[in-house]
Scaffold this motif. Structure first.
Motif, PDB file in Angstrom:
ATOM      1  N   SER A  12       0.831  -1.207   0.000  1.00  0.00           N
ATOM      2  CA  SER A  12       0.000   0.000   0.000  1.00  0.00           C
ATOM      3  C   SER A  12       0.869   1.263   0.000  1.00  0.00           C
ATOM      4  O   SER A  12       0.353   2.366  -0.123  1.00  0.00           O
ATOM      5  CB  SER A  12      -0.920  -0.002   1.229  1.00  0.00           C
ATOM      6  N   ILE A  15       6.749   2.643  -2.662  1.00  0.00           N
ATOM      7  CA  ILE A  15       7.589   1.704  -3.423  1.00  0.00           C
ATOM      8  C   ILE A  15       6.836   0.394  -3.651  1.00  0.00           C
ATOM      9  O   ILE A  15       6.916  -0.205  -4.729  1.00  0.00           O
ATOM     10  CB  ILE A  15       8.944   1.480  -2.698  1.00  0.00           C
ATOM     11  N   ARG A  35      -1.517  -3.058   5.796  1.00  0.00           N
ATOM     12  CA  ARG A  35      -2.526  -2.926   6.857  1.00  0.00           C
ATOM     13  C   ARG A  35      -3.783  -2.237   6.342  1.00  0.00           C
ATOM     14  O   ARG A  35      -4.889  -2.582   6.715  1.00  0.00           O
ATOM     15  CB  ARG A  35      -1.965  -2.084   8.013  1.00  0.00           C
ATOM     16  N   GLN A  36      -3.600  -1.239   5.476  1.00  0.00           N
ATOM     17  CA  GLN A  36      -4.762  -0.458   5.026  1.00  0.00           C
ATOM     18  C   GLN A  36      -5.460  -1.179   3.878  1.00  0.00           C
ATOM     19  O   GLN A  36      -4.843  -1.397   2.830  1.00  0.00           O
ATOM     20  CB  GLN A  36      -4.311   0.885   4.481  1.00  0.00           C
ATOM     21  N   TYR A 151      16.931   3.812  12.470  1.00  0.00           N
ATOM     22  CA  TYR A 151      16.548   3.356  11.128  1.00  0.00           C
ATOM     23  C   TYR A 151      17.770   2.737  10.438  1.00  0.00           C
ATOM     24  O   TYR A 151      17.698   1.633   9.886  1.00  0.00           O
ATOM     25  CB  TYR A 151      16.008   4.545  10.316  1.00  0.00           C
ATOM     26  N   THR A 186       8.332   9.240  -1.280  1.00  0.00           N
ATOM     27  CA  THR A 186       7.154   8.513  -0.790  1.00  0.00           C
ATOM     28  C   THR A 186       6.748   9.082   0.565  1.00  0.00           C
ATOM     29  O   THR A 186       7.483   9.874   1.162  1.00  0.00           O
ATOM     30  CB  THR A 186       7.431   7.009  -0.591  1.00  0.00           C
TER      31      THR A 186
HETATM   32  N1  LIG Z   1      11.262   6.284   0.551  1.00  0.00           N
HETATM   33  C1  LIG Z   1      12.561   6.285   0.824  1.00  0.00           C
HETATM   34  O1  LIG Z   1      13.215   7.349   0.846  1.00  0.00           O
HETATM   35  C2  LIG Z   1      13.275   4.984   1.081  1.00  0.00           C
HETATM   36  C3  LIG Z   1      14.676   4.963   0.948  1.00  0.00           C
HETATM   37  C4  LIG Z   1      15.344   3.760   1.220  1.00  0.00           C
HETATM   38  C5  LIG Z   1      14.628   2.638   1.586  1.00  0.00           C
HETATM   39  N2  LIG Z   1      13.271   2.699   1.704  1.00  0.00           N
HETATM   40  C6  LIG Z   1      12.565   1.485   2.125  1.00  0.00           C
HETATM   41  O2  LIG Z   1      11.585   1.143   1.172  1.00  0.00           O
HETATM   42  C7  LIG Z   1      10.522   0.417   1.797  1.00  0.00           C
HETATM   43  C8  LIG Z   1       9.181   0.978   1.368  1.00  0.00           C
HETATM   44  O3  LIG Z   1       9.078   2.299   1.854  1.00  0.00           O
HETATM   45  P1  LIG Z   1       8.193   3.430   1.140  1.00  0.00           P
HETATM   46  O4  LIG Z   1       9.109   4.537   0.836  1.00  0.00           O
HETATM   47  O5  LIG Z   1       7.371   2.850   0.058  1.00  0.00           O
HETATM   48  O6  LIG Z   1       7.298   3.882   2.386  1.00  0.00           O
HETATM   49  P2  LIG Z   1       5.700   4.030   2.565  1.00  0.00           P
HETATM   50  O7  LIG Z   1       5.108   4.654   1.387  1.00  0.00           O
HETATM   51  O8  LIG Z   1       5.529   4.704   3.885  1.00  0.00           O
HETATM   52  O9  LIG Z   1       5.228   2.509   2.676  1.00  0.00           O
HETATM   53  C9  LIG Z   1       5.495   1.739   3.807  1.00  0.00           C
HETATM   54  C10 LIG Z   1       4.702   0.456   3.712  1.00  0.00           C
HETATM   55  O10 LIG Z   1       5.002  -0.354   4.852  1.00  0.00           O
HETATM   56  C11 LIG Z   1       3.780  -0.868   5.363  1.00  0.00           C
HETATM   57  N3  LIG Z   1       3.836  -1.117   6.789  1.00  0.00           N
HETATM   58  C12 LIG Z   1       4.361  -0.327   7.759  1.00  0.00           C
HETATM   59  N4  LIG Z   1       4.171  -0.904   8.962  1.00  0.00           N
HETATM   60  C13 LIG Z   1       3.520  -2.084   8.734  1.00  0.00           C
HETATM   61  C14 LIG Z   1       3.042  -3.109   9.575  1.00  0.00           C
HETATM   62  N5  LIG Z   1       3.168  -3.043  10.898  1.00  0.00           N
HETATM   63  N6  LIG Z   1       2.411  -4.160   9.017  1.00  0.00           N
HETATM   64  C15 LIG Z   1       2.248  -4.229   7.666  1.00  0.00           C
HETATM   65  N7  LIG Z   1       2.690  -3.285   6.819  1.00  0.00           N
HETATM   66  C16 LIG Z   1       3.305  -2.223   7.351  1.00  0.00           C
HETATM   67  C17 LIG Z   1       2.754   0.223   5.063  1.00  0.00           C
HETATM   68  O11 LIG Z   1       1.480  -0.395   5.039  1.00  0.00           O
HETATM   69  P3  LIG Z   1       0.140   0.337   5.560  1.00  0.00           P
HETATM   70  O12 LIG Z   1       0.282   1.768   5.182  1.00  0.00           O
HETATM   71  O13 LIG Z   1      -0.944  -0.380   4.855  1.00  0.00           O
HETATM   72  O14 LIG Z   1       0.145   0.143   7.001  1.00  0.00           O
HETATM   73  C18 LIG Z   1       3.198   0.691   3.688  1.00  0.00           C
HETATM   74  O15 LIG Z   1       2.627  -0.124   2.703  1.00  0.00           O
HETATM   75  C19 LIG Z   1      10.796   0.508   3.311  1.00  0.00           C
HETATM   76  O16 LIG Z   1      11.368  -0.694   3.764  1.00  0.00           O
HETATM   77  C20 LIG Z   1      11.788   1.651   3.420  1.00  0.00           C
HETATM   78  O17 LIG Z   1      12.609   1.527   4.564  1.00  0.00           O
HETATM   79  C21 LIG Z   1      12.574   3.835   1.438  1.00  0.00           C
END
Ligand SMILES: NC(=O)c1ccc[n+]([C@@H]2O[C@H](COP(=O)([O-])OP(=O)(O)OC[C@H]3O[C@@H](n4cnc5c(N)ncnc54)[C@H](OP(=O)(O)O)[C@@H]3O)[C@@H](O)[C@H]2O)c1
Length: 268
Positions: A12, A15, A35-36, A151, A186
């Protein structure tokens, strides 16, 4: 990816959604976990309307037993050929300002949940002719950043686990990939973090660009993928000469402090 079924956690999110689209477009059946329910239902409907096969699993990785998550994911299409551990949380700020709950959540979602899900899925994945485990880490999992201490530590641990598991499973059907994005636009990045990234001139990627690199890592059987050129170089430099990198990051850490204070004020 044709006839392969891939579980994507965090589907959701920014990424995760892009991963769902990339893998589905490459022919995979995708099982989307988050979750959502609302964004996932919409995403599944969109993918199906485009002719892709997609199912969803609504689960909180912190409260659902990993065996139950694994069972639901396998049952979605009857089998799984891979998992992409993409769910993640990030708490920005000075370590002294971080609550115990935020620290615990960081490790629980970013490190413990993917490891336990892999453990629950391994007996199934090892029975496939070829299977893939992708752990989405971060450049901060190789270069420890001030204001992102827990983190960074959670992603260092995930990288270490990925490397050990790859060595443990070598010669078998399961391949382990670690993909480390740099700053990506994101919702994981708060407004204060986004302003900081602009102000400090951090290189930024789209979620779609990250998803393409994850797909490439699986298709080319790449062990480790680091996104971005200067970042790739700094990852190596930090591994060999960390004291040299100290100077630059101590300076950058000082520039980050006002944004950390602003983030703290906004979240209180
Ligand atoms: N964006 C960046 O700058 C960046 C850089 C390096 C690495 N990353 C990594 O890329 C990955 C994806 O991040 P993103 O940028 O796409 O962030 P995001 O848009 O905030 O997405 C995070 C996702 O994790 C899920 N999540 C969080 N807690 C959860 C839980 N307790 N149970 C189930 N699902 C859970 C959320 O689901 P719900 O919303 O449905 O709860 C959401 O789908 C992460 O591992 C992050 O550390 C991101």
């Amino acid at each position: 990816m044709k006839d392969k079924t891939i579980l994507i956690t965090g589907a959701s999110g920014g990424i995760g959604r892009a991963l769902a689209r990339s893998f589905a477009s490459a022919g995979a059946r995708v099982v989307l976990l988050g979750r959502q329910s609302r964004p996932l239902i919409e995403l599944v409907a969109t993918l199906r309307a485009e002719g892709h096969e997609a199912r969803l699993v609504i689960a909180d990785l912190l409260t659902t037993p990993p065996a139950d998550v694994a069972c639901k994911a396998i049952n979605a299409f009857g089998s799984l050929d891979g998992v992409i551990n993409c769910a993640g949380v990030q708490h920005f700020g000075l370590s002294a300002d971080q609550s115990a709950a935020a620290t615990a959540e960081t490790f629980a979602v970013n490190t413990v949940a993917p490891i336990q899900l892999i453990q629950a899925l391994l007996p199934h994945l090892q029975g496939r002719s070829e299977a893939h485990i992708v752990n989405v880490g971060s450049i901060f999992g190789s270069i420890a950043f001030p204001c992102f201490a827990t983190y960074s530590a959670s992603k260092f641990a995930l990288r270490g686990y990925s490397e050990a598991l790859r060595r443990e499973l070598a010669g078998g059907p399961v391949q382990v990939h670690y993909v480390a994005p740099r700053y990506t636009r994101t919702a994981i990045n708060s407004e204060a973090v986004a302003h900081m990234a602009d102000a400090l001139g951090m290189h930024q990627d789209s979620p779609e660009a990250v998803a393409e690199q994850v797909l490439a890592a699986v298709l080319h059987k790449a062990a480790d993928t680091y996104l971005g050129w200067p970042e790739k170089l700094f990852v190596r430099l930090n591994a060999i000469l960390p004291r040299l990198v100290d100077r630059a990051l101590i300076r950058q850490g000082r520039q980050m402090r006002p944004f950390a204070r602003r983030h703290l004020a906004e979240s209180n």
